[in-house]
Design a protein around this motif. Structure first.
Motif, PDB file in Angstrom:
ATOM      1  N   ILE A 166       0.714  -1.142  -0.180  1.00  0.00           N
ATOM      2  CA  ILE A 166      -0.094  -0.171   0.103  1.00  0.00           C
ATOM      3  C   ILE A 166       0.915   1.304  -0.144  1.00  0.00           C
ATOM      4  CG2 ILE A 166      -1.845  -1.175   1.069  1.00  0.00           C
ATOM      5  CD1 ILE A 166      -0.947   0.450   3.821  1.00  0.00           C
ATOM      6  N   GLU A 167       2.134   1.049  -0.046  1.00  0.00           N
ATOM      7  CA  GLU A 167       3.016   2.432   0.149  1.00  0.00           C
ATOM      8  C   GLU A 167       2.891   3.265  -1.391  1.00  0.00           C
ATOM      9  OE1 GLU A 167       5.406  -1.075  -1.591  1.00  0.00           O
ATOM     10  OE2 GLU A 167       4.021  -0.889   0.143  1.00  0.00           O
ATOM     11  N   ASP A 168       2.909   4.267  -1.208  1.00  0.00           N
ATOM     12  CA  ASP A 168       2.654   5.383  -2.528  1.00  0.00           C
ATOM     13  C   ASP A 168       3.759   5.055  -3.393  1.00  0.00           C
ATOM     14  OD1 ASP A 168       0.682   6.451  -0.870  1.00  0.00           O
ATOM     15  OD2 ASP A 168       1.755   7.895  -0.389  1.00  0.00           O
ATOM     16  N   ASN A 169       4.924   4.990  -3.163  1.00  0.00           N
ATOM     17  CA  ASN A 169       5.944   4.881  -4.058  1.00  0.00           C
ATOM     18  C   ASN A 169       6.603   3.304  -3.834  1.00  0.00           C
ATOM     19  OD1 ASN A 169       8.574   5.069  -5.497  1.00  0.00           O
ATOM     20  ND2 ASN A 169       8.460   7.175  -5.245  1.00  0.00           N
ATOM     21  N   LYS A 170       6.743   2.516  -4.971  1.00  0.00           N
ATOM     22  CA  LYS A 170       7.290   1.161  -5.026  1.00  0.00           C
ATOM     23  C   LYS A 170       8.679   1.128  -4.857  1.00  0.00           C
ATOM     24  CE  LYS A 170       3.113   0.378  -5.077  1.00  0.00           C
ATOM     25  NZ  LYS A 170       2.237   0.100  -3.780  1.00  0.00           N
ATOM     26  N   HIS A 171       9.410   2.255  -5.117  1.00  0.00           N
ATOM     27  CA  HIS A 171      10.783   2.292  -5.221  1.00  0.00           C
ATOM     28  C   HIS A 171      11.186   3.003  -3.859  1.00  0.00           C
ATOM     29  CE1 HIS A 171      11.002   1.480  -9.368  1.00  0.00           C
ATOM     30  NE2 HIS A 171      10.301   2.151  -9.557  1.00  0.00           N
ATOM     31  N   ASN A 172      10.686   2.276  -2.736  1.00  0.00           N
ATOM     32  CA  ASN A 172      11.117   2.589  -1.331  1.00  0.00           C
ATOM     33  C   ASN A 172      12.057   1.750  -0.614  1.00  0.00           C
ATOM     34  OD1 ASN A 172      10.731   3.741   0.944  1.00  0.00           O
ATOM     35  ND2 ASN A 172       8.684   3.048   1.497  1.00  0.00           N
ATOM     36  N   PHE A 173      13.302   2.419  -0.301  1.00  0.00           N
ATOM     37  CA  PHE A 173      14.375   1.425  -0.072  1.00  0.00           C
ATOM     38  C   PHE A 173      14.590   2.345   1.437  1.00  0.00           C
ATOM     39  CE2 PHE A 173      14.059  -0.200  -4.180  1.00  0.00           C
ATOM     40  CZ  PHE A 173      14.732  -1.380  -3.874  1.00  0.00           C
ATOM     41  N   THR A 174      15.283   1.457   2.486  1.00  0.00           N
ATOM     42  CA  THR A 174      15.860   2.033   3.500  1.00  0.00           C
ATOM     43  C   THR A 174      17.124   1.328   3.834  1.00  0.00           C
ATOM     44  OG1 THR A 174      13.804   2.412   4.910  1.00  0.00           O
ATOM     45  CG2 THR A 174      16.106   2.303   6.129  1.00  0.00           C
ATOM     46  N   ARG A 175      18.254   2.154   3.828  1.00  0.00           N
ATOM     47  CA  ARG A 175      19.460   1.795   4.159  1.00  0.00           C
ATOM     48  C   ARG A 175      20.012   1.476   5.562  1.00  0.00           C
ATOM     49  NH1 ARG A 175      24.439   5.573   3.896  1.00  0.00           N
ATOM     50  NH2 ARG A 175      26.356   4.406   3.924  1.00  0.00           N
ATOM     51  N   PHE A 176      20.346   0.598   5.963  1.00  0.00           N
ATOM     52  CA  PHE A 176      20.881  -0.063   7.499  1.00  0.00           C
ATOM     53  C   PHE A 176      22.366   0.098   7.474  1.00  0.00           C
ATOM     54  CE2 PHE A 176      16.490  -1.327   6.784  1.00  0.00           C
ATOM     55  CZ  PHE A 176      15.979  -1.058   7.874  1.00  0.00           C
ATOM     56  N   LEU A 177      22.764   0.528   8.615  1.00  0.00           N
ATOM     57  CA  LEU A 177      24.333   0.263   8.817  1.00  0.00           C
ATOM     58  C   LEU A 177      24.638  -0.846   9.886  1.00  0.00           C
ATOM     59  CD1 LEU A 177      25.623   3.946   8.745  1.00  0.00           C
ATOM     60  CD2 LEU A 177      25.751   2.319   6.962  1.00  0.00           C
ATOM     61  N   VAL A 178      25.455  -1.552   9.686  1.00  0.00           N
ATOM     62  CA  VAL A 178      25.861  -2.737  10.771  1.00  0.00           C
ATOM     63  C   VAL A 178      26.915  -2.058  11.541  1.00  0.00           C
ATOM     64  CG1 VAL A 178      26.513  -4.956  10.904  1.00  0.00           C
ATOM     65  CG2 VAL A 178      25.199  -4.347   9.087  1.00  0.00           C
ATOM     66  N   THR A 179      26.987  -2.075  12.723  1.00  0.00           N
ATOM     67  CA  THR A 179      28.126  -1.495  13.524  1.00  0.00           C
ATOM     68  C   THR A 179      28.435  -2.280  14.584  1.00  0.00           C
ATOM     69  OG1 THR A 179      26.533  -0.200  15.199  1.00  0.00           O
ATOM     70  CG2 THR A 179      27.045   0.890  13.188  1.00  0.00           C
ATOM     71  N   CYS A 180      29.745  -2.284  15.269  1.00  0.00           N
ATOM     72  CA  CYS A 180      30.125  -2.854  16.068  1.00  0.00           C
ATOM     73  C   CYS A 180      31.243  -2.156  16.994  1.00  0.00           C
ATOM     74  CB  CYS A 180      30.650  -4.282  15.759  1.00  0.00           C
ATOM     75  SG  CYS A 180      32.126  -4.273  14.578  1.00  0.00           S
ATOM     76  N   ASN A 181      31.944  -2.934  18.098  1.00  0.00           N
ATOM     77  CA  ASN A 181      32.940  -2.423  18.712  1.00  0.00           C
ATOM     78  C   ASN A 181      34.221  -2.510  17.759  1.00  0.00           C
ATOM     79  OD1 ASN A 181      35.489  -2.993  20.249  1.00  0.00           O
ATOM     80  ND2 ASN A 181      34.210  -2.418  22.083  1.00  0.00           N
ATOM     81  N   PRO A 182      34.907  -1.407  17.627  1.00  0.00           N
ATOM     82  CA  PRO A 182      36.069  -1.421  16.688  1.00  0.00           C
ATOM     83  C   PRO A 182      37.093  -2.574  16.939  1.00  0.00           C
ATOM     84  CG  PRO A 182      35.625   0.555  17.800  1.00  0.00           C
ATOM     85  CD  PRO A 182      35.070  -0.406  18.609  1.00  0.00           C
ATOM     86  N   HIS A 183      37.198  -3.300  18.015  1.00  0.00           N
ATOM     87  CA  HIS A 183      38.104  -4.264  18.150  1.00  0.00           C
ATOM     88  C   HIS A 183      37.610  -5.710  17.605  1.00  0.00           C
ATOM     89  CE1 HIS A 183      40.793  -2.115  20.828  1.00  0.00           C
ATOM     90  NE2 HIS A 183      39.746  -1.574  21.615  1.00  0.00           N
ATOM     91  N   LYS A 184      36.297  -5.761  17.266  1.00  0.00           N
ATOM     92  CA  LYS A 184      35.742  -6.799  16.726  1.00  0.00           C
ATOM     93  C   LYS A 184      35.246  -6.419  15.019  1.00  0.00           C
ATOM     94  CE  LYS A 184      34.988  -8.767  20.630  1.00  0.00           C
ATOM     95  NZ  LYS A 184      35.770 -10.222  20.901  1.00  0.00           N
ATOM     96  N   ALA A 185      35.713  -5.550  14.730  1.00  0.00           N
ATOM     97  CA  ALA A 185      35.448  -5.037  13.142  1.00  0.00           C
ATOM     98  C   ALA A 185      36.013  -5.957  12.218  1.00  0.00           C
ATOM     99  CB  ALA A 185      35.927  -3.845  12.951  1.00  0.00           C
ATOM    100  N   ASP A 186      37.283  -6.611  12.408  1.00  0.00           N
ATOM    101  CA  ASP A 186      37.970  -7.420  11.565  1.00  0.00           C
ATOM    102  C   ASP A 186      37.348  -8.881  11.422  1.00  0.00           C
ATOM    103  OD1 ASP A 186      39.495  -5.402  10.682  1.00  0.00           O
ATOM    104  OD2 ASP A 186      41.179  -5.878  11.920  1.00  0.00           O
ATOM    105  N   PHE A 187      36.675  -9.071  12.571  1.00  0.00           N
ATOM    106  CA  PHE A 187      35.785 -10.404  12.745  1.00  0.00           C
ATOM    107  C   PHE A 187      34.512 -10.434  11.626  1.00  0.00           C
ATOM    108  CE2 PHE A 187      38.289 -10.346  16.699  1.00  0.00           C
ATOM    109  CZ  PHE A 187      38.808 -11.660  16.582  1.00  0.00           C
ATOM    110  N   LEU A 188      34.173  -9.390  11.459  1.00  0.00           N
ATOM    111  CA  LEU A 188      32.824  -8.904  10.634  1.00  0.00           C
ATOM    112  C   LEU A 188      32.987  -8.905   9.335  1.00  0.00           C
ATOM    113  CD1 LEU A 188      30.913  -7.492  13.516  1.00  0.00           C
ATOM    114  CD2 LEU A 188      30.828  -9.793  12.616  1.00  0.00           C
ATOM    115  N   ARG A 189      34.228  -8.279   8.720  1.00  0.00           N
ATOM    116  CA  ARG A 189      34.552  -7.894   7.543  1.00  0.00           C
ATOM    117  C   ARG A 189      35.995  -8.154   7.048  1.00  0.00           C
ATOM    118  NH1 ARG A 189      35.905  -1.572   9.239  1.00  0.00           N
ATOM    119  NH2 ARG A 189      37.804  -2.194  10.008  1.00  0.00           N
ATOM    120  N   SER A 190      36.176  -7.948   5.810  1.00  0.00           N
ATOM    121  CA  SER A 190      37.539  -8.391   5.211  1.00  0.00           C
ATOM    122  C   SER A 190      37.943  -7.032   4.656  1.00  0.00           C
ATOM    123  CB  SER A 190      37.430  -9.354   4.041  1.00  0.00           C
ATOM    124  OG  SER A 190      38.875  -9.393   3.525  1.00  0.00           O
ATOM    125  N   ILE A 191      38.835  -6.395   5.181  1.00  0.00           N
ATOM    126  CA  ILE A 191      39.418  -5.112   4.789  1.00  0.00           C
ATOM    127  C   ILE A 191      39.837  -5.002   3.489  1.00  0.00           C
ATOM    128  CG2 ILE A 191      41.651  -5.184   5.494  1.00  0.00           C
ATOM    129  CD1 ILE A 191      39.417  -2.342   6.313  1.00  0.00           C
TER     130      ILE A 191
END
Length: 280
Positions: A166-191
């Motif tokens: 029922i949304e008015d515009n079908k091109h409706n997207f939300t951007r989410f960010l994934v955040t964490c403690n800096p010391h855990k960052a390299d466990f969740l991404r490959s730099i």
């Protein structure tokens, strides 16, 4: 198992985004009433990961979340772009002719403004959460009330979907960010796989200060995908600039950061991560 702190209840768009981003992994959601509470969980327990909406293609940026992100000390390690689709739902024994009120988050109500304008007999009522509206109606057996939420939330709380998309515009997207403690960052991404970064900086109150920074980014072939300015409280007409950049060469990206740093009063890298794909 990953523990993910989200704003909202089970069935909310944050819930859906978390499950899509961590697809195939076991996750445990920590449901929070505010975004401040999300960061409190991360700060209290370094193993907790945060999932936070930052902007919507229709409603725009969530300005307060930029400030929370900068002050939190966490690191952005990923992003997810979720297609937002709303339904209107109610108790199983209600129907169009019995609905007098429609409850949802104010942004969801705004995104369905045209749909609601054609039904003036339904009073729009703002609530804190889309899924929370559905849950409240189900648990309190609120006859005559409807909720606007995702169809998954309607199903989760045993409500009947009167109409989907029922949304008015079908091109409706939300951007989410994934955040964490800096010391855990390299466990969740490959730099080495990162191709996007979020930065925040302030500039001297001098003519051309922003254009100089942007020119340097252009020289190093760094693509500017977003820029958002927010006033610095207590400093009239001074601003923090929140910038998203994309790059194909991480060495040139790092060189560009070294080049613009002397031109800024303060520069903070909020996170390096991989550009997220849009999910339907």
């Amino acid at each position: 198992m990953k523990r993910i702190a989200i704003q909202g209840l089970l069935g909310s768009f944050h819930d859906i985004a978390a499950h899509q981003y961590f697809e195939g992994e076991q996750i445990q959601l920590i449901c929070c009433s505010t975004f401040e509470e999300v960061f409190e969980h991360i700060n209290n327990d370094p193993t907790v990961i945060g999932m936070m909406a930052i902007e919507n293609t229709i409603a725009g940026s969530l300005l307060h979340n930029y400030q929370l992100l900068r002050e939190s000390g966490t690191t952005v390690v990923g992003e997810h772009k979720l297609h937002i689709s709303h339904c209107i739902c109610c108790l199983p024994d209600d129907d169009w002719n019995t609905i007098t009120e429609v409850h949802s988050h104010p942004v969801a109500l705004m995104q369905c403004r045209e749909f609601l304008s054609k039904r003036p007999n339904m009073k729009a009522v703002e609530d804190e959460d889309t899924a929370g509206s559905a849950k409240y109606i189900a648990e309190n057996q609120c006859h005559g009330w409807a909720a606007i939420c995702h169809a998954d939330a309607a199903k989760m709380y045993g409500l009947k979907v009167l109409e989907n998309n029922i949304e008015d515009n079908k091109h409706n997207f939300t951007r989410f960010l994934v955040t964490c403690n800096p010391h855990k960052a390299d466990f969740l991404r490959s730099i080495n796989e990162t191709n996007k970064s979020s930065l925040v900086f302030s500039l001297p109150h001098e003519e051309g200060s922003l254009s100089m920074v942007l020119s340097i980014l252009s020289f190093y072939k760094i693509s500017l995908t977003k820029i958002q300015s927010l006033p610095i409280i207590g400093h009239e007409w001074e601003y923090m600039f929140y910038v998203d950049v994309c790059y194909t060469d991480i060495t040139r990206y790092r060189q560009s950061i070294d080049a613009i740093t002397p031109l800024t009063k303060e520069l903070q890298i909020l996170g390096d991560y991989k550009d997220g794909k849009q999910s339907m």
